[in-house]
Scaffold this motif. Structure first.
Motif, mmCIF file in Angstrom:
data_model
loop_
_atom_site.group_PDB
_atom_site.id
_atom_site.type_symbol
_atom_site.label_atom_id
_atom_site.label_comp_id
_atom_site.label_asym_id
_atom_site.label_seq_id
_atom_site.Cartn_x
_atom_site.Cartn_y
_atom_site.Cartn_z
ATOM 1 N N GLY A 10 0.814 -1.213 0.000
ATOM 2 C CA GLY A 10 0.000 0.000 0.000
ATOM 3 C C GLY A 10 0.846 1.260 0.000
ATOM 4 N N LEU A 11 1.911 1.263 0.792
ATOM 5 C CA LEU A 11 2.823 2.408 0.824
ATOM 6 C C LEU A 11 3.510 2.592 -0.528
ATOM 7 N N TYR A 12 3.925 1.495 -1.124
ATOM 8 C CA TYR A 12 4.585 1.544 -2.435
ATOM 9 C C TYR A 12 3.640 2.133 -3.479
ATOM 10 N N LEU A 13 2.414 1.635 -3.507
ATOM 11 C CA LEU A 13 1.443 2.121 -4.485
ATOM 12 C C LEU A 13 1.090 3.589 -4.245
ATOM 13 N N ALA A 14 0.970 3.981 -2.978
ATOM 14 C CA ALA A 14 0.670 5.376 -2.651
ATOM 15 C C ALA A 14 1.825 6.282 -3.071
ATOM 16 N N SER A 38 -3.484 -3.686 0.239
ATOM 17 C CA SER A 38 -2.920 -2.373 0.566
ATOM 18 C C SER A 38 -3.099 -1.979 2.024
ATOM 19 N N ILE A 39 -4.139 -2.501 2.687
ATOM 20 C CA ILE A 39 -4.421 -2.040 4.060
ATOM 21 C C ILE A 39 -4.445 -3.131 5.114
ATOM 22 N N ASN A 40 -4.563 -4.388 4.703
ATOM 23 C CA ASN A 40 -4.697 -5.471 5.677
ATOM 24 C C ASN A 40 -3.409 -6.286 5.762
ATOM 25 N N PRO A 41 -2.651 -6.151 6.846
ATOM 26 C CA PRO A 41 -1.390 -6.890 6.958
ATOM 27 C C PRO A 41 -1.576 -8.416 7.016
ATOM 28 N N LYS A 42 -2.787 -8.870 7.270
ATOM 29 C CA LYS A 42 -3.049 -10.312 7.301
ATOM 30 C C LYS A 42 -3.334 -10.875 5.910
ATOM 31 N N SER A 43 -3.495 -10.001 4.928
ATOM 32 C CA SER A 43 -3.655 -10.448 3.543
ATOM 33 C C SER A 43 -2.287 -10.833 3.022
ATOM 34 N N HIS A 44 -2.184 -12.012 2.498
ATOM 35 C CA HIS A 44 -0.904 -12.502 2.004
ATOM 36 C C HIS A 44 -0.832 -12.298 0.494
ATOM 37 N N LEU A 45 0.141 -11.521 0.074
ATOM 38 C CA LEU A 45 0.365 -11.242 -1.332
ATOM 39 C C LEU A 45 1.008 -12.457 -1.989
ATOM 40 N N ARG A 46 0.368 -12.970 -3.015
ATOM 41 C CA ARG A 46 0.929 -14.105 -3.763
ATOM 42 C C ARG A 46 1.917 -13.577 -4.794
ATOM 43 N N VAL A 47 2.876 -14.386 -5.141
ATOM 44 C CA VAL A 47 3.910 -13.956 -6.086
ATOM 45 C C VAL A 47 3.308 -13.640 -7.457
ATOM 46 N N LEU A 50 1.875 -10.151 -7.190
ATOM 47 C CA LEU A 50 2.945 -9.159 -7.183
ATOM 48 C C LEU A 50 3.455 -8.935 -8.606
ATOM 49 N N TYR A 51 3.658 -10.013 -9.336
ATOM 50 C CA TYR A 51 4.166 -9.912 -10.701
ATOM 51 C C TYR A 51 3.191 -9.156 -11.600
ATOM 52 N N LEU A 52 1.913 -9.486 -11.501
ATOM 53 C CA LEU A 52 0.901 -8.796 -12.312
ATOM 54 C C LEU A 52 0.819 -7.307 -11.960
ATOM 55 N N ILE A 53 0.879 -6.998 -10.679
ATOM 56 C CA ILE A 53 0.836 -5.597 -10.247
ATOM 57 C C ILE A 53 2.042 -4.846 -10.798
ATOM 58 N N ALA A 54 3.218 -5.459 -10.707
ATOM 59 C CA ALA A 54 4.427 -4.823 -11.238
ATOM 60 C C ALA A 54 4.287 -4.556 -12.738
ATOM 61 N N LEU A 55 3.791 -5.527 -13.478
ATOM 62 C CA LEU A 55 3.593 -5.329 -14.913
ATOM 63 C C LEU A 55 2.603 -4.203 -15.187
ATOM 64 N N ALA A 56 1.523 -4.160 -14.416
ATOM 65 C CA ALA A 56 0.479 -3.161 -14.628
ATOM 66 C C ALA A 56 0.966 -1.737 -14.356
ATOM 67 N N GLY A 62 11.327 -7.425 -9.629
ATOM 68 C CA GLY A 62 12.356 -7.671 -8.625
ATOM 69 C C GLY A 62 12.512 -6.504 -7.666
ATOM 70 N N GLU A 63 12.433 -5.297 -8.198
ATOM 71 C CA GLU A 63 12.535 -4.097 -7.362
ATOM 72 C C GLU A 63 11.328 -4.003 -6.432
ATOM 73 N N LEU A 64 10.143 -4.316 -6.949
ATOM 74 C CA LEU A 64 8.939 -4.292 -6.118
ATOM 75 C C LEU A 64 9.051 -5.338 -5.009
ATOM 76 N N LEU A 65 9.506 -6.531 -5.349
ATOM 77 C CA LEU A 65 9.685 -7.592 -4.356
ATOM 78 C C LEU A 65 10.699 -7.168 -3.295
ATOM 79 N N ALA A 66 11.823 -6.615 -3.723
ATOM 80 C CA ALA A 66 12.865 -6.181 -2.787
ATOM 81 C C ALA A 66 12.342 -5.087 -1.859
ATOM 82 N N THR A 67 11.530 -4.187 -2.383
ATOM 83 C CA THR A 67 10.964 -3.109 -1.571
ATOM 84 C C THR A 67 10.005 -3.659 -0.524
ATOM 85 N N ILE A 68 9.125 -4.550 -0.947
ATOM 86 C CA ILE A 68 8.120 -5.094 -0.043
ATOM 87 C C ILE A 68 8.742 -6.014 1.005
ATOM 88 N N CYS A 69 9.806 -6.707 0.634
ATOM 89 C CA CYS A 69 10.419 -7.694 1.533
ATOM 90 C C CYS A 69 11.716 -7.201 2.164
#
Length: 79
Positions: A10-14, A38-47, A50-56, A62-69
């Motif tokens: 959520g922070l990344y997208l904002a 974006s708002i629920n820490p209990k929601s588990h982002l699937r890989v 993440l890949y589709l969001i990065a493409l969109a 890889g940069e998005l993954l590194a930022t989130i993790c």
């Protein structure tokens, strides 16, 4: 009532001023799912999500993954 806080995604997208409705349309993820990611820490982002969001948003997956993790570390003593 507990104040909503943003997840790392959520922070990344904002920070990137991403339109979630546009991302939902491009990825075929629901706007509800994107909101939960974006708002629920209990929601588990699937890989695949993440890949589709990065493409969109035209980001490097890889940069998005590194930022989130960035806070994910191996346990002490692991090699």
């Amino acid at each position: 009532m507990e104040k909503e806080t943003l997840t790392k995604l959520g922070l990344y997208l904002a920070k990137k001023s991403v339109n979630k409705a546009d991302v939902a349309r491009k990825t075929k993820l629901s706007t509800y799912r994107l909101s939960q990611l974006s708002i629920n820490p209990k929601s588990h982002l699937r890989v695949d999500e993440l890949y589709l969001i990065a493409l969109a948003i035209e980001a490097d997956p890889g940069e998005l993954l590194a930022t989130i993790c960035k806070d994910v570390k191996l346990p002490a003593g692991s090699k």
